[in-house]
Design a protein around this motif. Structure first.
Motif, PDB file in Angstrom:
ATOM      1  N   ASP A 152       8.203  -4.024   8.732  1.00 37.26           N
ATOM      2  CA  ASP A 152       9.429  -3.746   7.987  1.00 37.26           C
ATOM      3  C   ASP A 152      10.407  -4.915   7.997  1.00 37.26           C
ATOM      4  OD1 ASP A 152       8.633  -1.236   7.195  1.00 37.26           O
ATOM      5  OD2 ASP A 152       9.615  -0.203   8.862  1.00 37.26           O
ATOM      6  N   ASP A 184      -0.042  -4.474   3.838  1.00 34.75           N
ATOM      7  CA  ASP A 184       1.051  -3.955   4.653  1.00 34.75           C
ATOM      8  C   ASP A 184       1.682  -5.101   5.435  1.00 34.75           C
ATOM      9  OD1 ASP A 184       2.740  -2.037   5.655  1.00 34.75           O
ATOM     10  OD2 ASP A 184       1.375  -1.382   7.237  1.00 34.75           O
ATOM     11  N   TYR A 190       1.971  -7.072  -0.741  1.00 32.27           N
ATOM     12  CA  TYR A 190       2.945  -8.078  -0.347  1.00 32.27           C
ATOM     13  C   TYR A 190       2.327  -9.462  -0.447  1.00 32.27           C
ATOM     14  CZ  TYR A 190       4.884  -3.791   1.391  1.00 32.27           C
ATOM     15  OH  TYR A 190       5.345  -2.506   1.457  1.00 32.27           O
ATOM     16  N   ARG A 235       9.138   1.932   0.518  1.00 30.78           N
ATOM     17  CA  ARG A 235       7.733   1.622   0.237  1.00 30.78           C
ATOM     18  C   ARG A 235       7.156   2.624  -0.756  1.00 30.78           C
ATOM     19  NH1 ARG A 235       4.942  -1.569   4.604  1.00 30.78           N
ATOM     20  NH2 ARG A 235       6.606  -2.282   5.954  1.00 30.78           N
TER      21      ARG A 235
END
Length: 200
Positions: A109, A106, A125, A119
């Motif tokens: 944003d 995570d 990521y 998402r």
């Protein structure tokens, strides 16, 4: 571990295993490139493999230079070897992100490069730890994309092996070198011949 077994693991463990497969496949690719480098110098010894630069890019660039001067009469083969080096380098670049970037489940944003990105379940990521011009600092990736890197590394390894084998006089490698190669999760590859038939 096959893909079905992989799917039974918790997601973080799947990522750990797949990154391990990327590392393993990259070592095979590196070995294949060094083998081609040695063959282009007319050598076929362990010492020849070890004498190449430790830097992947330097070895790939030297292979490009040597193949340009190699006495390969068949222009189709000559082009295929050059293309194999280029596509191997591209696969190695993809590997670099998974080996050198921070993998996170995570992120905030504001770090996501595409503000319109919705998402998805399974998104992870890659956070670049060093800046590189023109390359986003954060990339959204999925486990399937990481598995695709393993498959691509496997395919490119076999293409480089085919180039080396052909240059060593084992023309049975011609069909793989000129074919459409598909890597497999386990490091093997299949191919469909797509070149012209040699003149006898």
């Amino acid at each position: 571990m096959d893909r079905e077994q992989l799917a039974t693991l918790p997601t973080p463990d799947q990522w750990t295993f797949v990154r391990g497969r990327i590392a393993e496949a990259a070592v095979e690719l590196d070995s294949a490139l060094r083998g081609l480098h040695a063959q282009l110098r007319g050598l076929d010894t362990r010492e020849a493999l070890l004498s190449a630069s430790q830097n992947w890019t330097i070895v790939a660039d030297q292979c490009r230079t040597m193949i340009a001067c190699a006495p390969v009469e068949d222009r189709e083969i000559h082009a295929a070897i050059g293309a194999a080096i280029d596509s191997a380098a591209a696969a190695y670049d993809e590997r670099n992100r998974y080996m050198h970037d921070l993998l996170a489940a995570d992120v905030d944003d504001e770090l996501i490069p595409d503000p319109g990105h919705i998402r998805q379940r399974g998104d992870f990521y890659l956070l670049r730890l060093t800046q590189k011009a023109g390359v986003p600092g954060v990339t959204v990736v999925t486990l399937e994309q990481a598995i695709a890197v393993v498959v691509k590394l496997s395919a490119e390894t076999w293409r480089l092996r085919a180039a080396r084998g052909y240059l060593a006089g084992r023309t049975t490698w011609r069909s793989l070198l000129l074919g459409v190669v598909e890597g497999e999760w386990d490091g093997t590859a299949t191919w469909t011949f797509g070149g012209s038939e040699p003149d006898d």
